[in-house]
Design an enzyme around this catalytic site. Structure first.
Site, PDB file in Angstrom:
ATOM      1  N   LYS A  55      18.756  15.529 -15.148  1.00 47.14           N
ATOM      2  CA  LYS A  55      18.615  14.086 -14.929  1.00 47.14           C
ATOM      3  C   LYS A  55      19.831  13.409 -15.542  1.00 47.14           C
ATOM      4  O   LYS A  55      20.065  13.487 -16.748  1.00 47.14           O
ATOM      5  CB  LYS A  55      17.331  13.577 -15.589  1.00 47.14           C
ATOM      6  CG  LYS A  55      17.188  12.064 -15.488  1.00 47.14           C
ATOM      7  CD  LYS A  55      15.852  11.585 -15.983  1.00 47.14           C
ATOM      8  CE  LYS A  55      15.765  10.071 -15.911  1.00 47.14           C
ATOM      9  NZ  LYS A  55      14.471   9.584 -16.374  1.00 47.14           N
ATOM     10  N   LYS A 111      18.218  14.827 -10.319  1.00 48.21           N
ATOM     11  CA  LYS A 111      18.035  13.392 -10.149  1.00 48.21           C
ATOM     12  C   LYS A 111      19.254  12.658 -10.662  1.00 48.21           C
ATOM     13  O   LYS A 111      19.711  12.998 -11.753  1.00 48.21           O
ATOM     14  CB  LYS A 111      16.800  12.974 -10.959  1.00 48.21           C
ATOM     15  CG  LYS A 111      16.508  11.513 -10.920  1.00 48.21           C
ATOM     16  CD  LYS A 111      15.349  11.170 -11.817  1.00 48.21           C
ATOM     17  CE  LYS A 111      15.277   9.659 -11.917  1.00 48.21           C
ATOM     18  NZ  LYS A 111      14.461   9.248 -13.006  1.00 48.21           N
TER      19      LYS A 111
HETATM   20  C1  PBG Z   1      11.674   7.244 -16.800  1.00 41.67           C
HETATM   21  C2  PBG Z   1      12.184   7.339 -15.413  1.00 41.67           C
HETATM   22  C3  PBG Z   1      13.233   6.624 -14.799  1.00 41.67           C
HETATM   23  C4  PBG Z   1      13.205   6.999 -13.457  1.00 41.67           C
HETATM   24  C5  PBG Z   1      12.201   7.929 -13.305  1.00 41.67           C
HETATM   25  N1  PBG Z   1      11.589   8.136 -14.521  1.00 41.67           N
HETATM   26  C6  PBG Z   1      14.143   5.603 -15.327  1.00 41.67           C
HETATM   27  C7  PBG Z   1      15.185   5.920 -16.331  1.00 41.67           C
HETATM   28  O1  PBG Z   1      15.389   7.069 -16.726  1.00 41.67           O
HETATM   29  O2  PBG Z   1      15.788   4.953 -16.777  1.00 41.67           O
HETATM   30  C8  PBG Z   1      14.111   6.447 -12.383  1.00 41.67           C
HETATM   31  C9  PBG Z   1      13.555   6.499 -11.005  1.00 41.67           C
HETATM   32  C10 PBG Z   1      14.260   5.658 -10.012  1.00 41.67           C
HETATM   33  O3  PBG Z   1      15.318   5.026 -10.271  1.00 41.67           O
HETATM   34  O4  PBG Z   1      13.751   5.597  -8.879  1.00 41.67           O
HETATM   35  N2  PBG Z   1      12.493   7.628 -17.804  1.00 41.67           N
END
Ligand code: PBG
Length: 331
Positions: free
Chosen positions: A200, A253
């Site tokens: 991520k 992601k």
């Molecule tokens: C929680 C999380 C996030 C997303 C999914 N889980 C936000 C982040 O990490 O700031 C992003 C999902 C999206 O942008 O569609 N931490």
């Protein structure tokens, strides 16, 4: 008119001549059974409603989320990913491990009404902390890894008790997959799976999500825990670690800017791979379509098949419902 004839044995255009021929040789298809629809669920009914930066996406109450799952089920979209927006936030994210918290109540209600629907719960603290970071802060203002893992484990157990099928830690703390797996097994939840947000990245493409989930960090950013965008080998290392720690599914992601990582992961691992087509990717396409700058339906189809072609097994996308509705038998 002089007709020229090339001496050409191989002519790839022969197989592109008609729609039936093209379908006959088509290599990849988007299967609705592999799409996951994210759902934002609010504790306070006053927070429900459309999300400005994500046209077509809403924040639901628990009751309206159950209705929405019914509509998705009818379209064969049978996996949902829940995000909770609690009424109260504090430094320790305590509304996240409340057995009657918003995600726990939503999971119970959805599983009661639609037992065959697969409920995934995103596991993170950023929607539950008053500072908006993904964990407990140390004296320096950075996120304390091990204290945060303890908190994640505590919340994960409440999700499992509420009937969640798959727990999806998105915090990027080190060692959290093993800790969650061990805690689940110790309580006889060995059937509950873990889908780890493994690679991520610290991405600008989460902007609209943070508006939707009210989870923008009040200071600083997430670069000390989410990955640095230029890195590829590190992504494979993160994925390998999560598999060793017991992840059932690993995730890359965002999606579009990281298709090379999806492909690299596919070539290196046999574990199912999920890709998250995030909020900013959705917002970008919707905005261009609303301006008449892009043909939405063709662009969505092309976007989703790119994930399949790159090697993803599971696609988490805000387009799931719209894609399924358009491709439903008889549509
Ligand atoms: C929680 C999380 C996030 C997303 C999914 N889980 C936000 C982040 O990490 O700031 C992003 C999902 C999206 O942008 O569609 N931490």
């Amino acid at each position: 008119m002089i007709r020229t004839r090339l001496q050409q044995l191989i002519r790839p255009r022969r197989l592109r001549r008609t729609p039936t021929l093209r379908a006959l040789v088509r290599e990849h298809r988007v299967d609705v059974a592999k799409l996951v629809q994210p759902l934002f669920i609010v504790e306070n009914a006053g927070d429900a409603g459309p999300i400005g930066s994500m046209p077509g996406i809403h924040r639901y109450t628990v009751e309206s989320a159950v209705q929405e799952v019914g509509l998705l089920d009818a379209l064969d979209v049978r996996t949902v990913l829940l995000f909770g927006i609690p009424e109260t936030k504090d430094a320790a994210a305590s509304s996240n491990y409340d057995p009657n918290g918003v995600v726990q109540r939503a999971a119970r209600a959805i599983k009661d009404a639609f037992p065959h629907v697969i409920v995934i719960a995103d596991l993170c603290n950023c929607e539950y902390t008053d500072h908006g970071h993904c964990g407990i802060l140390d004296e320096s203002g950075d996120v304390d890894n091990d204290a945060t893992v303890e908190l994640l484990v505590r919340t994960a157990l409440t999700y499992a008790r509420a009937g969640v099928d798959i727990i999806a830690p998105s915090d990027m703390m080190d060692g959290r997959v093993r800790a969650i797996r061990e805690a689940l097994d110790a309580e006889d939840f060995e059937r509950v799976a873990i889908m780890a947000y493994s690679a991520k990245y610290s991405s600008a493409f989460y902007g609209p999500f943070r508006e939707a989930a009210d989870s923008t960090p009040q200071f600083g950013d997430r670069r000390t825990y989410q990955m640095d965008p230029p890195n590829e080998r590190e992504a494979l290392r993160e994925i390998a670690l999560d598999i060793e720690e017991g992840a059932d599914v690993v995730m890359v992601k965002p999606g579009l800017p990281y298709l090379d990582i999806v492909r690299a992961a596919r070539e290196s691992f046999d574990t199912p791979i999920a890709v998250y087509n995030v909020s900013g990717e959705y917002a970008m396409l919707k905005a261009a379509a609303q301006n008449g700058w892009i043909e939405e339906e063709r662009a969505v189809d092309e976007l989703l098949v790119s994930f399949v072609r790159a090697g993803a097994d599971i696609i988490i996308t805000y387009f799931a419902k719209e894609f399924a509705a358009r491709h439903a038998p008889g549509a």
